[in-house]
Scaffold this motif. Structure first.
Motif, mmCIF file in Angstrom:
data_model
loop_
_atom_site.group_PDB
_atom_site.id
_atom_site.type_symbol
_atom_site.label_atom_id
_atom_site.label_comp_id
_atom_site.label_asym_id
_atom_site.label_seq_id
_atom_site.Cartn_x
_atom_site.Cartn_y
_atom_site.Cartn_z
ATOM 1 N N ARG A 149 0.663 -1.160 0.167
ATOM 2 C CA ARG A 149 -0.063 -0.184 0.016
ATOM 3 C C ARG A 149 0.980 1.348 -0.294
ATOM 4 O O ARG A 149 1.987 1.387 0.735
ATOM 5 C CB ARG A 149 -0.901 0.028 1.351
ATOM 6 N N VAL A 150 0.310 2.372 -0.680
ATOM 7 C CA VAL A 150 1.119 3.568 -0.773
ATOM 8 C C VAL A 150 0.240 4.540 -0.179
ATOM 9 O O VAL A 150 -0.875 4.832 -0.335
ATOM 10 C CB VAL A 150 1.648 3.910 -2.157
ATOM 11 N N VAL A 151 0.950 5.518 0.662
ATOM 12 C CA VAL A 151 0.092 6.361 1.420
ATOM 13 C C VAL A 151 0.908 7.548 1.448
ATOM 14 O O VAL A 151 2.296 7.683 1.451
ATOM 15 C CB VAL A 151 -0.132 6.101 2.955
ATOM 16 N N ASP A 152 0.325 8.947 1.681
ATOM 17 C CA ASP A 152 1.077 10.088 1.981
ATOM 18 C C ASP A 152 1.434 10.312 3.384
ATOM 19 O O ASP A 152 0.555 9.831 4.223
ATOM 20 C CB ASP A 152 -0.041 11.221 1.642
ATOM 21 N N SER A 153 2.754 10.567 3.509
ATOM 22 C CA SER A 153 3.091 10.561 5.048
ATOM 23 C C SER A 153 2.668 11.904 5.580
ATOM 24 O O SER A 153 2.967 13.226 4.906
ATOM 25 C CB SER A 153 4.681 10.685 4.801
ATOM 26 N N PRO A 154 2.553 11.848 6.730
ATOM 27 C CA PRO A 154 2.197 13.249 7.551
ATOM 28 C C PRO A 154 3.413 14.115 7.977
ATOM 29 O O PRO A 154 3.451 15.244 8.527
ATOM 30 C CB PRO A 154 1.472 12.847 8.774
ATOM 31 N N VAL A 155 4.717 13.147 7.853
ATOM 32 C CA VAL A 155 5.702 14.057 8.199
ATOM 33 C C VAL A 155 7.119 14.060 7.024
ATOM 34 O O VAL A 155 6.714 13.117 6.161
ATOM 35 C CB VAL A 155 6.596 13.541 9.517
ATOM 36 N N ASP A 156 8.131 14.753 7.206
ATOM 37 C CA ASP A 156 8.965 14.985 6.099
ATOM 38 C C ASP A 156 9.950 13.416 6.270
ATOM 39 O O ASP A 156 10.465 13.324 7.336
ATOM 40 C CB ASP A 156 9.842 16.123 6.156
ATOM 41 N N LEU A 157 9.911 12.651 5.372
ATOM 42 C CA LEU A 157 10.846 11.393 5.427
ATOM 43 C C LEU A 157 12.399 11.598 4.927
ATOM 44 O O LEU A 157 12.945 10.582 5.056
ATOM 45 C CB LEU A 157 10.304 10.168 4.650
ATOM 46 N N ALA A 158 12.623 12.759 4.546
ATOM 47 C CA ALA A 158 13.731 13.182 3.788
ATOM 48 C C ALA A 158 14.902 13.180 5.080
ATOM 49 O O ALA A 158 14.852 13.684 6.112
ATOM 50 C CB ALA A 158 13.932 14.455 3.024
ATOM 51 N N GLY A 159 16.087 12.956 4.711
ATOM 52 C CA GLY A 159 17.279 13.285 5.775
ATOM 53 C C GLY A 159 17.315 12.395 6.631
ATOM 54 O O GLY A 159 16.656 11.330 6.819
ATOM 55 N N ALA A 160 18.500 12.563 7.496
ATOM 56 C CA ALA A 160 18.845 11.570 8.666
ATOM 57 C C ALA A 160 17.677 11.534 9.577
ATOM 58 O O ALA A 160 17.142 10.630 10.162
ATOM 59 C CB ALA A 160 19.831 12.124 9.538
ATOM 60 N N ASP A 161 16.958 13.003 9.993
ATOM 61 C CA ASP A 161 15.501 12.630 10.883
ATOM 62 C C ASP A 161 14.614 11.736 10.454
ATOM 63 O O ASP A 161 13.934 11.045 11.134
ATOM 64 C CB ASP A 161 15.103 13.956 10.923
ATOM 65 N N GLY A 162 14.275 11.761 9.225
ATOM 66 C CA GLY A 162 13.255 10.831 8.445
ATOM 67 C C GLY A 162 13.761 9.468 8.702
ATOM 68 O O GLY A 162 12.690 8.639 8.822
ATOM 69 N N GLU A 163 14.797 9.380 8.290
ATOM 70 C CA GLU A 163 15.330 8.026 8.221
ATOM 71 C C GLU A 163 15.350 7.216 9.829
ATOM 72 O O GLU A 163 14.749 6.132 9.813
ATOM 73 C CB GLU A 163 16.519 7.756 7.953
ATOM 74 N N ASP A 164 15.558 8.081 10.826
ATOM 75 C CA ASP A 164 15.552 7.632 12.190
ATOM 76 C C ASP A 164 14.127 7.602 12.485
ATOM 77 O O ASP A 164 13.730 6.438 13.160
ATOM 78 C CB ASP A 164 16.161 8.719 13.057
ATOM 79 N N ARG A 165 13.129 8.304 12.111
ATOM 80 C CA ARG A 165 11.723 8.243 12.505
ATOM 81 C C ARG A 165 11.227 6.818 11.935
ATOM 82 O O ARG A 165 10.527 6.258 12.540
ATOM 83 C CB ARG A 165 10.837 9.548 11.971
ATOM 84 N N LEU A 166 11.567 6.597 10.738
ATOM 85 C CA LEU A 166 11.046 5.621 9.885
ATOM 86 C C LEU A 166 11.388 4.038 10.743
ATOM 87 O O LEU A 166 10.831 3.117 10.734
ATOM 88 C CB LEU A 166 11.466 5.377 8.382
ATOM 89 N N ALA A 167 12.808 4.258 11.156
ATOM 90 C CA ALA A 167 13.332 3.025 11.910
ATOM 91 C C ALA A 167 12.764 2.667 13.235
ATOM 92 O O ALA A 167 12.357 1.662 13.342
ATOM 93 C CB ALA A 167 14.814 3.269 11.990
ATOM 94 N N ARG A 168 12.559 3.845 13.787
ATOM 95 C CA ARG A 168 11.651 3.724 15.214
ATOM 96 C C ARG A 168 10.270 3.262 15.072
ATOM 97 O O ARG A 168 9.701 1.898 15.700
ATOM 98 C CB ARG A 168 11.616 5.078 15.996
ATOM 99 N N VAL A 169 9.572 3.614 13.934
ATOM 100 C CA VAL A 169 8.009 3.086 13.605
ATOM 101 C C VAL A 169 8.292 1.872 13.283
ATOM 102 O O VAL A 169 7.543 0.886 13.600
ATOM 103 C CB VAL A 169 7.290 4.160 12.734
ATOM 104 N N ARG A 170 9.027 1.307 12.296
ATOM 105 C CA ARG A 170 9.206 0.192 11.720
ATOM 106 C C ARG A 170 9.553 -0.941 13.048
ATOM 107 O O ARG A 170 8.977 -1.963 12.876
ATOM 108 C CB ARG A 170 10.464 0.156 10.920
#
Length: 336
Positions: free
Chosen positions: A154-175
């Motif tokens: 499934r593809v969805v619009d993200s409510p936050v910016d996924l770019a950069g180091a902060d985005g990668e860290d946020r994705l890693a925590r949620v994943r």
């Protein structure tokens, strides 16, 4: 029993009523023609064979086939070359759809009957992994992988910016949080667990977690039609077995709900093979057929069923062996 076994074997092979002379010539029964005729008369009296017309030989009845199947001492295994070919053919499949397609075509080819394979049931599936893949600064693909190899994307619009180091860290925590809750659980249980996911995370991650949890909830609990794949329907018209009844058989086979009910009635029970003969089938359209089915799945876990449908004049030992072998190798492939 020896005379009944001989009648079944000859009729399956020749499709012609079997007489006492043929039994003497083809089988070493060690008794006289008079004894064979007496045994055939006794079998007919018990409803195990019947004469299609006066002065004809005998053919097995549904009850005769049932007794023959029940008295099989064991199912003869396939030859080593056949088993190796089955294993190689299934292991080279590229995904679950290819595995199911290869399985049903292989089963039809081995048995010369109509083969059917139920897709791994979602009600029995568990979550293997959830992957979050950024497709840009504001787009996210959520990939749900089940233990059967089935994949939902499934593809969805993200409510936050996924770019950069902060985005990668946020994705890693949620994943990590999503997989900690969902992996190894059934679909309904995983969906229930994800409902509280956002409240378990830091405020900065809650918006993304809520979006992912909502998307997974839709993927996990939405209604999906269970599927049965078939192959070899052309085998039904070979040999003129059904004559005018072919339409009723084809109509019954088109009702996947019927087939799913029959396949789901087969338990794992150590790879047991179930045989329904003639009127043992609960649906009128299948009363002129026999079904040979079994369950598949790794270890003691049942993921679905598979089997074949054909005329009651069926080579039961070979068909049962093929169904059991294909189910075993399908289970191995899905467990890898």
């Amino acid at each position: 029993m020896a005379v009944l076994r001989a009648i079944v074997q000859d009729f399956v092979e020749t499709s012609e009523p079997v007489g006492s002379r043929a039994l003497l010539e083809r089988h070493n029964l060690g008794v006289s023609a008079a004894t064979i005729r007496g045994d055939m008369a006794a079998l007919e009296e018990e409803g195990l064979v019947t004469a299609p017309h006066t002065s004809a030989g005998r053919i097995p009845t549904d009850a005769g086939y049932r007794l023959f199947v029940d008295r099989l001492a064991s199912i003869k295994p396939l030859r080593p070359a056949e088993r190796a070919a089955i294993a190689e053919f299934l292991r080279t499949a590229v995904d679950l759809d290819d595995v199911v397609d290869r399985t049903v075509r292989l089963l039809s080819s081995l048995t010369h009957q109509v083969a059917m394979v139920q897709y791994p049931s979602l009600t029995r599936s568990t979550v293997r992994h959830v992957e979050l893949v950024p497709l840009g600064p504001t787009r996210l693909m959520v990939v749900l992988i089940l233990n059967t190899g089935r994949v939902e994307q499934r593809v969805v619009d993200s409510p936050v910016d996924l770019a950069g180091a902060d985005g990668e860290d946020r994705l890693a925590r949620v994943r990590s949080a999503v997989n900690a809750i969902a992996v190894g659980r059934g679909l309904a249980e995983a969906a229930a667990g994800l409902e509280t996911l956002p409240d378990q995370l830091e405020p900065v991650d809650r918006g993304l977690a809520r979006t992912v949890a909502t998307l997974l909830d839709e993927a996990l609990v939405e209604e999906r039609e269970e599927r049965v794949v078939m192959a070899g329907q052309a085998n039904l018209v070979r040999g003129n077995e059904f004559r005018s009844g072919i339409g009723e058989v084809l109509e019954a086979l088109e009702q996947h709900v019927i087939l799913l009910k029959l396949l789901n009635q087969v338990g794992p029970d150590g790879g047991a093979v179930a045989v329904r003969i003639g009127h043992e089938n609960p649906y009128a359209g299948l009363h002129s057929t026999s079904m040979v089915t079994t369950a598949y799945g790794p270890a003691d876990e049942t993921l679905g069923g598979l089997g074949v449908v054909g005329p009651t004049r069926m080579d039961y030992p070979s068909t049962m062996a093929a169904v059991r072998a294909v189910a075993a190798y399908l289970s191995q492939v899905l467990a890898e």
